[in-house]
Design a protein around this motif. Sequence first.
Motif, PDB file in Angstrom:
ATOM      1  N   GLY A   1       0.829  -1.215   0.000  1.00  0.00           N
ATOM      2  CA  GLY A   1       0.000   0.000   0.000  1.00  0.00           C
ATOM      3  C   GLY A   1       0.846   1.241   0.000  1.00  0.00           C
ATOM      4  N   GLU A   2       0.171   2.393  -0.037  1.00  0.00           N
ATOM      5  CA  GLU A   2       0.912   3.648  -0.047  1.00  0.00           C
ATOM      6  C   GLU A   2       1.618   3.856   1.289  1.00  0.00           C
ATOM      7  N   ASN A   3       2.801   4.442   1.210  1.00  0.00           N
ATOM      8  CA  ASN A   3       3.592   4.656   2.416  1.00  0.00           C
ATOM      9  C   ASN A   3       4.488   5.863   2.222  1.00  0.00           C
ATOM     10  N   VAL A   4       4.693   6.622   3.299  1.00  0.00           N
ATOM     11  CA  VAL A   4       5.652   7.726   3.289  1.00  0.00           C
ATOM     12  C   VAL A   4       6.568   7.542   4.490  1.00  0.00           C
ATOM     13  N   GLU A   5       7.845   7.431   4.226  1.00  0.00           N
ATOM     14  CA  GLU A   5       8.832   7.317   5.297  1.00  0.00           C
ATOM     15  C   GLU A   5       9.497   8.675   5.514  1.00  0.00           C
ATOM     16  N   GLN A   6       9.663   9.050   6.760  1.00  0.00           N
ATOM     17  CA  GLN A   6      10.220  10.365   7.095  1.00  0.00           C
ATOM     18  C   GLN A   6      11.375  10.185   8.070  1.00  0.00           C
ATOM     19  N   HIS A   7      12.466  10.907   7.797  1.00  0.00           N
ATOM     20  CA  HIS A   7      13.665  10.837   8.644  1.00  0.00           C
ATOM     21  C   HIS A   7      14.327  12.213   8.752  1.00  0.00           C
ATOM     22  N   PRO A   8      14.940  12.536   9.890  1.00  0.00           N
ATOM     23  CA  PRO A   8      14.965  11.734  11.117  1.00  0.00           C
ATOM     24  C   PRO A   8      13.698  11.933  11.934  1.00  0.00           C
ATOM     25  N   SER A   9      13.533  11.175  12.982  1.00  0.00           N
ATOM     26  CA  SER A   9      12.360  11.358  13.838  1.00  0.00           C
ATOM     27  C   SER A   9      12.567  12.525  14.796  1.00  0.00           C
ATOM     28  N   THR A  10      13.819  12.776  15.181  1.00  0.00           N
ATOM     29  CA  THR A  10      14.141  13.951  15.982  1.00  0.00           C
ATOM     30  C   THR A  10      15.395  14.603  15.403  1.00  0.00           C
ATOM     31  N   LEU A  11      15.466  15.916  15.554  1.00  0.00           N
ATOM     32  CA  LEU A  11      16.578  16.668  15.001  1.00  0.00           C
ATOM     33  C   LEU A  11      16.839  17.878  15.888  1.00  0.00           C
ATOM     34  N   SER A  12      18.045  17.999  16.375  1.00  0.00           N
ATOM     35  CA  SER A  12      18.434  19.160  17.180  1.00  0.00           C
ATOM     36  C   SER A  12      19.514  19.927  16.439  1.00  0.00           C
ATOM     37  N   VAL A  13      19.319  21.233  16.313  1.00  0.00           N
ATOM     38  CA  VAL A  13      20.295  22.081  15.626  1.00  0.00           C
ATOM     39  C   VAL A  13      20.527  23.343  16.452  1.00  0.00           C
ATOM     40  N   GLN A  14      21.664  23.941  16.264  1.00  0.00           N
ATOM     41  CA  GLN A  14      21.952  25.213  16.907  1.00  0.00           C
ATOM     42  C   GLN A  14      21.267  26.333  16.124  1.00  0.00           C
ATOM     43  N   GLU A  15      20.835  27.330  16.855  1.00  0.00           N
ATOM     44  CA  GLU A  15      20.213  28.488  16.211  1.00  0.00           C
ATOM     45  C   GLU A  15      21.147  29.043  15.147  1.00  0.00           C
ATOM     46  N   GLY A  16      20.578  29.288  13.969  1.00  0.00           N
ATOM     47  CA  GLY A  16      21.384  29.814  12.871  1.00  0.00           C
ATOM     48  C   GLY A  16      21.859  28.745  11.899  1.00  0.00           C
ATOM     49  N   ASP A  17      21.865  27.491  12.360  1.00  0.00           N
ATOM     50  CA  ASP A  17      22.254  26.398  11.471  1.00  0.00           C
ATOM     51  C   ASP A  17      21.087  26.007  10.577  1.00  0.00           C
ATOM     52  N   SER A  18      21.368  25.110   9.624  1.00  0.00           N
ATOM     53  CA  SER A  18      20.322  24.607   8.720  1.00  0.00           C
ATOM     54  C   SER A  18      19.795  23.270   9.211  1.00  0.00           C
ATOM     55  N   ALA A  19      18.566  22.982   8.821  1.00  0.00           N
ATOM     56  CA  ALA A  19      17.939  21.693   9.150  1.00  0.00           C
ATOM     57  C   ALA A  19      17.378  21.085   7.869  1.00  0.00           C
ATOM     58  N   VAL A  20      17.536  19.782   7.746  1.00  0.00           N
ATOM     59  CA  VAL A  20      17.021  19.079   6.575  1.00  0.00           C
ATOM     60  C   VAL A  20      16.214  17.865   7.029  1.00  0.00           C
ATOM     61  N   ILE A  21      15.034  17.739   6.505  1.00  0.00           N
ATOM     62  CA  ILE A  21      14.167  16.592   6.799  1.00  0.00           C
ATOM     63  C   ILE A  21      13.846  15.914   5.473  1.00  0.00           C
ATOM     64  N   LYS A  22      13.938  14.579   5.469  1.00  0.00           N
ATOM     65  CA  LYS A  22      13.779  13.850   4.214  1.00  0.00           C
ATOM     66  C   LYS A  22      12.597  12.893   4.257  1.00  0.00           C
ATOM     67  N   CYS A  23      11.934  12.765   3.123  1.00  0.00           N
ATOM     68  CA  CYS A  23      10.808  11.840   3.005  1.00  0.00           C
ATOM     69  C   CYS A  23      10.916  11.042   1.713  1.00  0.00           C
ATOM     70  N   THR A  24      10.438   9.813   1.779  1.00  0.00           N
ATOM     71  CA  THR A  24      10.385   8.927   0.618  1.00  0.00           C
ATOM     72  C   THR A  24       8.965   8.404   0.497  1.00  0.00           C
ATOM     73  N   TYR A  25       8.422   8.429  -0.715  1.00  0.00           N
ATOM     74  CA  TYR A  25       7.065   7.945  -0.912  1.00  0.00           C
ATOM     75  C   TYR A  25       7.073   6.730  -1.823  1.00  0.00           C
ATOM     76  N   SER A  26       5.980   5.976  -1.773  1.00  0.00           N
ATOM     77  CA  SER A  26       5.940   4.728  -2.541  1.00  0.00           C
ATOM     78  C   SER A  26       5.021   4.795  -3.753  1.00  0.00           C
ATOM     79  N   ASP A  27       3.983   5.631  -3.693  1.00  0.00           N
ATOM     80  CA  ASP A  27       2.991   5.656  -4.771  1.00  0.00           C
ATOM     81  C   ASP A  27       3.477   6.552  -5.915  1.00  0.00           C
ATOM     82  N   SER A  28       3.790   5.958  -7.029  1.00  0.00           N
ATOM     83  CA  SER A  28       4.322   6.728  -8.149  1.00  0.00           C
ATOM     84  C   SER A  28       3.284   7.683  -8.746  1.00  0.00           C
ATOM     85  N   ALA A  29       2.010   7.510  -8.376  1.00  0.00           N
ATOM     86  CA  ALA A  29       0.962   8.413  -8.870  1.00  0.00           C
ATOM     87  C   ALA A  29       0.873   9.702  -8.047  1.00  0.00           C
ATOM     88  N   SER A  30       1.639   9.803  -6.980  1.00  0.00           N
ATOM     89  CA  SER A  30       1.627  11.012  -6.149  1.00  0.00           C
ATOM     90  C   SER A  30       2.094  12.206  -6.954  1.00  0.00           C
TER      91      SER A  30
END
Lengths: 113, 114
Positions: A1-30
Amino acid sequence: GENVEQHPSTLSVQEGDSAVIKCTYSDSASNYFPWYKQELGKRPQLIIDIRSNVGEKKDQRIAVTLNKTAKHFSLHITETQPEDSAVYFCAASNASGTYKYIFGTGTRLKVLA
Amino acid sequence: KAGVTQTPRYLIKTRGQQVTLSCSPISGHRSVSWYQQTPGQGLQFLFEYFSETQRNKGNFPGRFSGRQFSNSRSEMNVSTLELGDSALYLCASSFGTGTSYEQYFGPGTRLTVT
């Protein structure tokens, strides 16, 4: 079935730094990929979205990139501020077909002052 | 323009009872989706209604049902409540047609089953 995976589950950064959150999806019709920010005790708020015919979209300190071939999309926050601390959810949808939104499990972002 | 509203905001029910939650979408929006949010599972899709018709549903038991009225307001019902049904129930509205895909959430109804 359709699924979306998201990483990381927690992320700590210092003020002023950058943050990146990644996701992968399974349904090619999205074809629509929104990102939501949910602060404690509040409703999820739409912060940025991208459609499948676009590779990147930027709005001030927030940007989203999409790689359709790899079925990956990412949220980038630059110059993070304490008020960016929240839980972020990605989602994938076949918005012109099934109208069903599948959400990732969320990333808790903490911006340390 | 008023946002998505949900009533009630908080509910405490006992196992075996049934509950009805209400959602009023943004004016002009004809699609209403319902989600269950729990700490461990994130946002789980329940179902989506458009013009009084259920267009899609998630993988929840038949105890979870919904309906939509001609004014686009929607209700969801959970029968024979179980402890595991304790969650924040969110609804979201969108135009549901055309090329405007943005979905906006209501504040949620916090359901506690004891």
